[in-house]
Design a protein around this motif. Structure first.
Motif, PDB file in Angstrom:
ATOM      1  N   GLU A  94       0.818  -1.215   0.000  1.00 20.39           N
ATOM      2  CA  GLU A  94       0.000   0.000   0.000  1.00 20.39           C
ATOM      3  C   GLU A  94       0.853   1.266   0.000  1.00 20.39           C
ATOM      4  OE1 GLU A  94      -2.076  -0.276   3.688  1.00 20.39           O
ATOM      5  OE2 GLU A  94      -2.799  -2.290   3.268  1.00 20.39           O
ATOM      6  N   CYS A  95       2.146   1.128   0.237  1.00 20.07           N
ATOM      7  CA  CYS A  95       3.037   2.284   0.367  1.00 20.07           C
ATOM      8  C   CYS A  95       3.450   2.818  -0.999  1.00 20.07           C
ATOM      9  CB  CYS A  95       4.286   1.896   1.160  1.00 20.07           C
ATOM     10  SG  CYS A  95       3.952   1.537   2.897  1.00 20.07           S
ATOM     11  N   LEU A  99       9.058   4.168  -1.638  1.00 20.09           N
ATOM     12  CA  LEU A  99       9.342   3.538  -0.350  1.00 20.09           C
ATOM     13  C   LEU A  99       9.540   2.032  -0.532  1.00 20.09           C
ATOM     14  CD1 LEU A  99       9.642   4.187   2.705  1.00 20.09           C
ATOM     15  CD2 LEU A  99       7.367   3.253   2.933  1.00 20.09           C
ATOM     16  N   GLN A 100       8.736   1.429  -1.402  1.00 23.99           N
ATOM     17  CA  GLN A 100       8.906   0.006  -1.687  1.00 23.99           C
ATOM     18  C   GLN A 100      10.297  -0.260  -2.274  1.00 23.99           C
ATOM     19  OE1 GLN A 100       5.566  -1.879  -3.773  1.00 23.99           O
ATOM     20  NE2 GLN A 100       4.275  -0.176  -3.113  1.00 23.99           N
ATOM     21  N   SER A 124       2.866  11.129  -0.009  1.00 25.56           N
ATOM     22  CA  SER A 124       2.580   9.759   0.418  1.00 25.56           C
ATOM     23  C   SER A 124       3.759   9.134   1.163  1.00 25.56           C
ATOM     24  CB  SER A 124       2.179   8.895  -0.779  1.00 25.56           C
ATOM     25  OG  SER A 124       3.191   8.893  -1.755  1.00 25.56           O
ATOM     26  N   ARG A 127       3.572  10.227   4.775  1.00 26.81           N
ATOM     27  CA  ARG A 127       2.552   9.458   5.501  1.00 26.81           C
ATOM     28  C   ARG A 127       3.016   8.021   5.760  1.00 26.81           C
ATOM     29  NH1 ARG A 127      -0.225  12.621   1.954  1.00 26.81           N
ATOM     30  NH2 ARG A 127      -0.527  10.930   0.439  1.00 26.81           N
ATOM     31  N   ASP A 128       3.705   7.439   4.786  1.00 27.41           N
ATOM     32  CA  ASP A 128       4.232   6.079   4.959  1.00 27.41           C
ATOM     33  C   ASP A 128       5.263   6.019   6.078  1.00 27.41           C
ATOM     34  OD1 ASP A 128       2.632   5.226   2.854  1.00 27.41           O
ATOM     35  OD2 ASP A 128       4.261   5.287   1.379  1.00 27.41           O
ATOM     36  N   ARG A 131       3.589   5.839   9.289  1.00 22.85           N
ATOM     37  CA  ARG A 131       3.044   4.485   9.505  1.00 22.85           C
ATOM     38  C   ARG A 131       4.152   3.536   9.987  1.00 22.85           C
ATOM     39  NH1 ARG A 131      -0.146   2.656   4.301  1.00 22.85           N
ATOM     40  NH2 ARG A 131      -0.910   1.014   5.690  1.00 22.85           N
TER      41      ARG A 131
END
Length: 139
Positions: A94-95, A99-100, A124, A127-128, A131
Motif C-alpha cells: 500500500e506504500c 518507499l517500496q 505519500s 505518511r508512509d 506508519r
C-alpha cells in the motif's frame, strides 16, 4: 546559519529547522513529539558516512527514528527489525512505490534493515514514514 558539522556547538531544534529551510521538518518533529510524547535528543555523530548533528526520537528507550538534516530536506532513518518485519511487509504493497524501492534495495544485516528515507513534502512517503514509526512504536 549553523554549521551542521560543528561539534562544538549543539544547535536547537529551531536552529536545525532554520538550517533545513523546509517547514516539513519542524512539522514532522512536532508530530512525533505530540504523538509519542517523547523528547528529541540532538546528538553529534562521528560516523564516517553521516558526520554531524542529528535528532533521535525514542519512546520508552526504543528508537523510533533518527533524523539527518539536509539543506531543503531531511532524511529519516527507520530500523525495521525482526519484530516489525511482518507488519511492515503487510503494509508495504500500500506504500508509495519509492518507499517500496527503498525497502527492497536496503540490505538486511543482523535481521534488520536501516531504511534511509528522504522527506521534503507532505506526500505519500511522508505518511508512509509515519506508519512505519507507528509500527516501530508498538512492537
Amino acid at each position: 546559519m549553523i554549521d551542521i558539522k560543528d561539534r562544538n556547538y549543539c544547535p536547537t531544534l529551531d536552529e536545525i529547522g532554520a538550517y533545513v529551510q523546509n517547514p516539513v521538518f519542524l512539522k514532522f518533529c512536532s508530530e512525533i513529539i505530540e504523538t509519542y510524547k517523547c523528547t528529541p535528543k540532538i546528538e553529534y555523530s562521528c560516523c564516517s558516512m553521516e558526520p554531524g548533528w542529528n535528532i533521535k526520537f525514542k519512546k520508552s528507550g526504543k528508537s523510533l527514528c533518527t533524523i539527518y538534516p539536509r539543506e531543503s530536506y531531511f532524511t529519516a532513518m527507520i530500523v525495521v527489525g525482526k519484530k516489525e518485519k511482518n507488519a511492515v511487509l503487510a503494509i508495504l504493497p500500500e506504500c508509495a512505490e519509492r518507499l517500496q524501492e527503498i525497502y527492497d534495495q536496503t540490505h538486511e544485516g543482523n535481521g534488520q534493515k536501516w531504511l534511509m528515507i528522504d522527506l521534503e513534502d507532505l506526500d505519500s512517503i511522508y505518511r508512509d514514514v509515519l506508519r512505519l514509526i507507528k509500527i516501530r512504536s508498538t512492537r
